[in-house]
Design a protein around this motif. Structure first.
Motif, PDB file in Angstrom:
ATOM      1  N   THR A 115      -6.872  -7.392 -14.064  1.00  0.00           N
ATOM      2  CA  THR A 115      -5.554  -7.250 -13.439  1.00  0.00           C
ATOM      3  C   THR A 115      -4.562  -6.489 -14.314  1.00  0.00           C
ATOM      4  OG1 THR A 115      -4.903  -9.418 -14.309  1.00  0.00           O
ATOM      5  CG2 THR A 115      -5.839  -9.338 -12.090  1.00  0.00           C
ATOM      6  N   PRO A 118      -5.340  -0.231 -15.003  1.00  0.00           N
ATOM      7  CA  PRO A 118      -5.299   0.638 -13.821  1.00  0.00           C
ATOM      8  C   PRO A 118      -6.698   1.085 -13.411  1.00  0.00           C
ATOM      9  CG  PRO A 118      -4.723   1.918 -15.754  1.00  0.00           C
ATOM     10  CD  PRO A 118      -4.941   0.504 -16.229  1.00  0.00           C
ATOM     11  N   THR A 190      -4.656  -3.464  -5.382  1.00  0.00           N
ATOM     12  CA  THR A 190      -4.069  -2.719  -4.272  1.00  0.00           C
ATOM     13  C   THR A 190      -5.187  -2.017  -3.520  1.00  0.00           C
ATOM     14  OG1 THR A 190      -1.979  -2.361  -5.444  1.00  0.00           O
ATOM     15  CG2 THR A 190      -2.485  -0.862  -3.628  1.00  0.00           C
ATOM     16  N   ALA A 207       1.930   7.383  -7.826  1.00  0.00           N
ATOM     17  CA  ALA A 207       2.029   6.210  -8.684  1.00  0.00           C
ATOM     18  C   ALA A 207       3.169   5.293  -8.260  1.00  0.00           C
ATOM     19  CB  ALA A 207       2.213   6.654 -10.137  1.00  0.00           C
ATOM     20  N   ASP A 208       4.248   5.870  -7.724  1.00  0.00           N
ATOM     21  CA  ASP A 208       5.381   5.052  -7.305  1.00  0.00           C
ATOM     22  C   ASP A 208       5.031   4.155  -6.117  1.00  0.00           C
ATOM     23  OD1 ASP A 208       5.039   7.392  -5.795  1.00  0.00           O
ATOM     24  OD2 ASP A 208       7.108   7.346  -5.071  1.00  0.00           O
ATOM     25  N   LEU A 210       1.647   3.219  -5.421  1.00  0.00           N
ATOM     26  CA  LEU A 210       0.459   2.417  -5.715  1.00  0.00           C
ATOM     27  C   LEU A 210       0.690   1.342  -6.772  1.00  0.00           C
ATOM     28  CD1 LEU A 210      -2.111   5.341  -5.708  1.00  0.00           C
ATOM     29  CD2 LEU A 210      -1.875   3.557  -3.974  1.00  0.00           C
ATOM     30  N   GLY A 211       1.603   1.584  -7.681  1.00  0.00           N
ATOM     31  CA  GLY A 211       1.828   0.606  -8.737  1.00  0.00           C
ATOM     32  C   GLY A 211       0.832   0.741  -9.881  1.00  0.00           C
ATOM     33  N   PRO A 212       0.953  -0.109 -10.905  1.00  0.00           N
ATOM     34  CA  PRO A 212       0.172   0.064 -12.126  1.00  0.00           C
ATOM     35  C   PRO A 212      -1.173  -0.668 -12.166  1.00  0.00           C
ATOM     36  CG  PRO A 212       1.820  -1.625 -12.468  1.00  0.00           C
ATOM     37  CD  PRO A 212       2.000  -1.138 -11.062  1.00  0.00           C
ATOM     38  N   GLY A 213      -1.458  -1.531 -11.210  1.00  0.00           N
ATOM     39  CA  GLY A 213      -2.646  -2.381 -11.293  1.00  0.00           C
ATOM     40  C   GLY A 213      -3.908  -1.725 -10.767  1.00  0.00           C
ATOM     41  N   HIS A 235      -3.586  -2.700   2.079  1.00  0.00           N
ATOM     42  CA  HIS A 235      -2.194  -2.368   1.752  1.00  0.00           C
ATOM     43  C   HIS A 235      -1.805  -0.988   2.291  1.00  0.00           C
ATOM     44  CE1 HIS A 235      -2.705  -5.362  -1.710  1.00  0.00           C
ATOM     45  NE2 HIS A 235      -1.743  -5.839  -0.964  1.00  0.00           N
TER      46      HIS A 235
END
Length: 268
Positions: A115, A118, A190, A207-208, A210-213, A235
């Motif tokens: 978790t 990336p 995600t 990236a904005d 999808l996020g960092p995970g 998602h």
């Protein structure tokens, strides 16, 4: 190495009647092993210490090529001429290299998903064609995928044809089970479902968004594609734009396009 001249030699027992798919699936499942075919795939196998090799059957020229890698192997190696191997397996074995390998239990999702990283994952739903599945693993390895997760409707990734088409990468990319996207979501993953019915383009995922995970590309079988339930649960539902008159790509090709884009996004 053991020179073998008779097709009834016990060292060749694991490779009997490879031309009978139904029989082979039953025999290998009951015996808890699978067969790897081809020099490239076996070279990949021998470089991966996590697999326990039961036995190998090789043409003399292949045994010579693999001699250095076989020195440290704790398994019998049967060396036989092509006519002997052909009688055992049921077809012309031009590749001249077979290995039987002990199956291993699948790791849990918690073992496969980090978790805090990336990482990229692939989730396959109902991909029941062995060649498509092998190609999917080959592409997954090319883009650094951390694991391929299969539902119960997928083919056996360790069937001989899948392993061969993957160039042995089925052995290198960890495999797990995923029956519901909700289980992945609980692990902080995600999910990105690939579907012609997607409400946005793949290229729009940055990236904005999808996020960092961890990110999972979710793909379905050719023809039916993903189920309505899976599409709704993801998602993001994305499409890959194509020329007029073409509505879909081969499942492995579609996954490769998505993985390239997501790997590029993650590297920025």
């Amino acid at each position: 190495m053991h020179r073998v001249t008779e097709p009834t030699d016990p060292l060749l027992a694991d490779f009997t009647a490879l031309n009978d798919p139904a029989r082979r699936r039953r025999v290998e499942r009951d015996g808890g092993y699978f067969v790897v075919e081809g020099v490239l795939a076996i070279e990949r196998l021998l470089a991966l210490p996590q697999w326990q090799v039961r036995s190998l059957a090789l043409l003399p020229k292949v045994a010579d090529r693999l001699a250095d890698q076989l020195d440290a192997l704790d398994a019998p190696v049967a060396v036989a001429d092509e006519a002997v191997l052909r009688e055992v397996v049921g077809f012309d074995i031009h590749r001249g290299a077979l290995a039987s390998v002990e199956r291993r239990p699948f790791p849990s999702l918690s073992e496969l998903v980090n978790t805090g990283s990336p990482q990229l994952l692939v989730v396959a739903e109902g991909v029941n064609d062995h060649e498509n599945l092998g190609a999917l693993y080959r592409n997954a390895a090319a883009f650094g995928v951390a694991a391929v997760l299969l539902d119960d409707g997928c083919a056996d990734p360790f069937y001989r044809r899948s392993v061969r088409v993957s160039l042995g990468n089925v052995l290198a990319v960890p495999t797990g089970r995923s029956r519901r996207l909700a289980d992945l979501h609980e692990q902080g993953v995600t999910t990105v479902a690939l579907t012609p019915r997607g409400d946005r383009r793949l290229a729009d995922l940055g990236a904005d968004v999808l996020g960092p995970g961890p990110l999972a590309v979710v793909v379905g079988a050719e023809g039916p594609g993903l189920s309505d339930e899976t599409i709704a649960a993801a998602h993001h539902r994305v499409a890959i734009p194509m020329a007029t008159g073409v509505d879909s790509l081969n499942v492995a090709t579609a996954a490769a396009v998505a993985l390239h884009h997501l790997a590029t996004v993650a590297a920025r």
